[in-house]
Structure formats: structure tokens, C-alpha cells
Design an enzyme around this catalytic site. Structure first.
Site, mmCIF file in Angstrom:
data_model
loop_
_atom_site.group_PDB
_atom_site.id
_atom_site.type_symbol
_atom_site.label_atom_id
_atom_site.label_comp_id
_atom_site.label_asym_id
_atom_site.label_seq_id
_atom_site.Cartn_x
_atom_site.Cartn_y
_atom_site.Cartn_z
ATOM 1 N N GLU A 1 0.861 -1.192 0.000
ATOM 2 C CA GLU A 1 0.000 0.000 0.000
ATOM 3 C C GLU A 1 0.896 1.240 0.000
ATOM 4 O OE1 GLU A 1 -2.600 2.441 3.264
ATOM 5 O OE2 GLU A 1 -2.781 0.253 3.296
ATOM 6 N N LYS B 1 -10.759 -1.137 7.213
ATOM 7 C CA LYS B 1 -9.522 -0.840 7.932
ATOM 8 C C LYS B 1 -9.865 -0.411 9.356
ATOM 9 C CE LYS B 1 -5.913 2.729 7.867
ATOM 10 N NZ LYS B 1 -5.330 3.825 7.077
#
Length: 210
Positions: A43, A132
Site C-alpha cells: 500500500e 480498515k
């Protein structure tokens, strides 16, 4: 389906490296070391200058060998840029319904940052299959068990505060994947890139031996 293939890969690879750097070159080198250490989920955050170009470079070099995402995406315009450059999933520190709608159009997983049951339910309503858990360090691994009581179908990925000392606890509590940021580069002083791959390898071994 494309979206669920990406989610399955995130789960199977389990470890998500949240990468930040001072410039394009440093960030790319950090990514190379993390992949060298065995990570397959990357990421790249939009706190990196010209992050979209780093995403493009990594996408061109590694292709389907990794699952490449964009992090710290604060609006739909940025999400669109990231997707155009090769991002396969989008991560935000918050829930943005416009980003969610855009990602749904492209069959791209959207991982909004949530820290309460209310935010998690709202994210589910807008189609997020993986959420998340942020900030993970403050919420703690027990939060997953608490949420999965009333919402057993939710899948959560903690980010923030995950380290080698507690990664096994997150695994045991049922996290779908774990996001690891600053701990991967904690010993990095600007030139000793090898410490990054060494730390990444320790995480891979920790998960393999769980």
C-alpha cells in the site's frame, strides 16, 4: 470476480505493507526491499510526493506478482488517479461514500478507516467488504472480537500499532489481514535499506509459524 480475487489475495498474503517515504526514489527502494523480504501486499500512501508515479512504477515492474494499493486516499479524485495508475485497492483513514461508489464502479476493494460500530455499519452499507480498523493500536486486538459479536460477517484489517510483538494477537482475534507501517522502517536511517527487507522477512516468518 475481480474485486473478490483481490480480497482473497490480500487475505492469503495477509501482511500489508503501508509504505511512506520522503520522495519517489526512496519510496520505490523501500517497496523493493519489502517485496524482497517476502511481502506481496503493498500500500503506497498519498503522503508520498508524486505517489501516483511510484504506484505506476511499482505496477509496471511487479505486475500480478503483488497486490498493489493506494493509501491515505482522501477523496474520489485521488482514488481515480490511483486506479488509473494501477492501484488494485484503495485505503482511507476515514469513510468517504464517494470513494466507495467510485471503487464499486471499477470493482476495486475500498478499505475505509473506521473505529466504531456506527462507522463500520455505514461502511458495510456502502459496499466495503473489508474495513480498515484505525487506529489499530488504540483500539486493540480485542476490538475485533467485540465487533464480530453483533456483526459476525464483518472483515477487519487493523492498521496502526501492529508490530512483531502483537501481530500474533491480531491473528488470533480474527483479523482478515494486518497493515504494518512504521515498524517496517523503524531501523532505517536513510541508507541502510537492507534492514527493511530483514524486518519484512521476520514478519513473514512470524505469520508462517502462527
Amino acid at each position: 470476480m475481480k474485486k473478490y480475487k483481490i480480497l482473497n489475495q490480500l487475505h492469503e498474503n495477509y501482511l500489508v505493507a503501508v509504505v511512506r517515504g520522503n520522495d519517489e526514489d526512496e519510496t520505490k527502494k523501500i517497496v523493493d526491499e519489502i517485496i524482497k523480504g517476502g511481502f506481496k501486499n503493498i500500500e503506497i500512501t498519498f503522503t508520498v510526493p508524486n505517489a501516483e508515479e511510484v504506484i505506476n512504477q511499482v505496477h509496471k515492474q511487479y505486475g500480478d506478482d503483488i497486490v498493489l494499493g493506494a493509501g491515505t486516499v482522501l477523496d474520489a479524485a485521488t482514488a481515480q488517479i490511483a486506479i488509473n495508475k494501477g492501484a488494485q485497492y484503495i485505503v482511507s483513514p476515514h469513510l468517504d461514500t464517494n470513494i466507495s461508489k467510485l471503487c464499486n464502479v471499477y470493482s476495486i476493494p475500498y478499505l475505509p478507516g473506521c473505529s466504531s460500530a456506527t462507522e463500520i455499519i455505514e461502511a458495510l452499507r456502502y459496499g466495503s467488504d473489508l474495513i480498515k480498523l484505525f487506529p489499530g493500536g488504540q483500539l486493540g486486538a480485542g476490538f475485533i472480537k467485540d465487533i464480530k459479536g453483533p456483526v459476525p460477517n464483518v472483515e477487519l484489517m487493523p492498521s496502526g500499532g501492529v508490530n512483531l510483538d502483537n501481530v500474533s494477537d491480531w491473528i488470533e482475534k480474527g483479523s482478515f489481514a494486518v497493515g504494518i507501517g512504521g515498524d517496517l522502517t523503524k531501523e532505517f536511517t536513510g541508507n541502510n535499506y537492507e534492514v527493511i527487507s530483514e524486518k519484512a522477512q521476520k514478519y513473514v516468518e512470524a505469520v508462517r509459524n502462527r
